[in-house]
Design a protein around this motif. Sequence first.
Motif, mmCIF file in Angstrom:
data_model
loop_
_atom_site.group_PDB
_atom_site.id
_atom_site.type_symbol
_atom_site.label_atom_id
_atom_site.label_comp_id
_atom_site.label_asym_id
_atom_site.label_seq_id
_atom_site.Cartn_x
_atom_site.Cartn_y
_atom_site.Cartn_z
ATOM 1 N N THR A 43 -5.172 23.114 42.513
ATOM 2 C CA THR A 43 -3.802 22.767 42.878
ATOM 3 C C THR A 43 -3.459 21.357 42.436
ATOM 4 O O THR A 43 -2.417 21.114 41.809
ATOM 5 C CB THR A 43 -3.601 22.917 44.395
ATOM 6 N N PHE A 44 -4.337 20.408 42.757
ATOM 7 C CA PHE A 44 -4.120 19.036 42.310
ATOM 8 C C PHE A 44 -4.007 18.974 40.794
ATOM 9 O O PHE A 44 -3.109 18.331 40.240
ATOM 10 C CB PHE A 44 -5.262 18.143 42.786
ATOM 11 N N VAL B 31 1.662 16.146 45.538
ATOM 12 C CA VAL B 31 0.954 17.424 45.675
ATOM 13 C C VAL B 31 1.507 18.212 46.854
ATOM 14 O O VAL B 31 1.764 19.422 46.754
ATOM 15 C CB VAL B 31 -0.556 17.192 45.823
ATOM 16 N N SER B 32 1.717 17.555 47.978
ATOM 17 C CA SER B 32 2.249 18.236 49.164
ATOM 18 C C SER B 32 3.623 18.840 48.888
ATOM 19 O O SER B 32 3.933 19.948 49.337
ATOM 20 C CB SER B 32 2.350 17.253 50.336
ATOM 21 N N VAL C 149 -0.667 20.524 39.523
ATOM 22 C CA VAL C 149 0.490 19.690 39.863
ATOM 23 C C VAL C 149 0.522 18.471 38.944
ATOM 24 O O VAL C 149 1.579 18.063 38.444
ATOM 25 C CB VAL C 149 0.468 19.270 41.343
ATOM 26 N N ILE D 155 -4.950 19.669 51.408
ATOM 27 C CA ILE D 155 -5.238 19.296 50.026
ATOM 28 C C ILE D 155 -5.096 17.798 49.790
ATOM 29 O O ILE D 155 -5.958 17.186 49.150
ATOM 30 C CB ILE D 155 -4.363 20.109 49.054
ATOM 31 N N ALA E 239 2.909 21.796 45.766
ATOM 32 C CA ALA E 239 1.844 22.799 45.768
ATOM 33 C C ALA E 239 2.384 24.188 46.054
ATOM 34 O O ALA E 239 3.185 24.381 46.975
ATOM 35 C CB ALA E 239 0.784 22.423 46.794
ATOM 36 N N ASN E 240 1.932 25.159 45.267
ATOM 37 C CA ASN E 240 2.343 26.549 45.431
ATOM 38 C C ASN E 240 1.084 27.407 45.532
ATOM 39 O O ASN E 240 0.558 27.892 44.537
ATOM 40 C CB ASN E 240 3.207 26.987 44.248
ATOM 41 N N THR E 241 0.575 27.557 46.748
ATOM 42 C CA THR E 241 -0.643 28.323 46.971
ATOM 43 C C THR E 241 -0.409 29.393 48.044
ATOM 44 O O THR E 241 0.428 29.227 48.933
ATOM 45 C CB THR E 241 -1.810 27.417 47.415
ATOM 46 N N ALA F 42 -3.144 30.160 43.285
ATOM 47 C CA ALA F 42 -2.542 28.858 42.991
ATOM 48 C C ALA F 42 -1.656 29.014 41.761
ATOM 49 O O ALA F 42 -2.144 29.348 40.682
ATOM 50 C CB ALA F 42 -3.628 27.818 42.743
ATOM 51 N N ASN G 299 0.762 26.731 40.424
ATOM 52 C CA ASN G 299 1.296 25.594 39.683
ATOM 53 C C ASN G 299 0.714 25.586 38.267
ATOM 54 O O ASN G 299 -0.178 26.359 37.950
ATOM 55 C CB ASN G 299 0.944 24.286 40.393
#
Length: 269
Positions: A220-221, A255-256, A224, A3, A259-261, A178, A180
């Motif tokens: 995700t981005f 993001v790293s 976050v 990501i 991230a909650n995916t 996803a 977040n």
Amino acid sequence: MNIPMMIDAVRSKNPLIHNITNQVVVNFTANGLYALGASPVMANAVEETADMARNADALLLNIGTLTSDQVEAMIEAGKVANEKGIPVVFDPVGVGATPYRNQVAAKILEEVNVSIVRGNAGEVSQLAGLEAEVRGVDASGTTEGKAIARHAVEALGVPVLVTGKTDVITDGKQLFEASNGSSLLTKVTGTGCLLGSVVAAFLASHPDEAVVKAATAAVTFYNVAAEQATAHANGPGSFQMAFLDALTETTNRTVSANANTKHHILSEE
């Protein structure tokens, strides 16, 4: 799926996103794309939409505030986008609220090859023929998100992004969750519509990537960034401003770290 690298690609490629969107969110959408690192163009006159689509890297079709002229422009631009081979994101805002809105959504899906449908649970349920309760452009679904998404892919034949507390993205072969986000996203008009444009920017920047992977990176981005903005907000008004800042300031590292995916291969389930 990396990501952070996908975010870098959007910012370095600066894709031009042609938005035929609802009039309530034009300013917020344009500012949000600029903040991300993409370039917006807001053009819905049927006399120029084909030419604009030829110059764009992706197209967003959002039916939030419909007119007959806008519908004609959407279909014209969509056909040109298909000929050019650029992504088309369809946001069926408020589908189910009126028969006309339902007819327009069906017509767009029939005449334009869309890359992905982005909507909330109620909108996607309605589009896919599931039971849903819809009031204006605010819709609430009656079925759990993953089930809605999987049914919609089968019914519509295109990937879908179902937004909610947990966003679900699937093409029928793989499914991403996803988780977040911020509750303040639901308190500001246009955040869902802007997400559709952000997804278009990610699809445009990753033409060789699977649609669902690029869309998951976008969601995700985006979510976050919303979490980062919430930490600096006192309410919806300050959140809106902080969110635009966060779309610019949210880093790969952030993001790293946040991230909650989840990723599922459906053929193995």
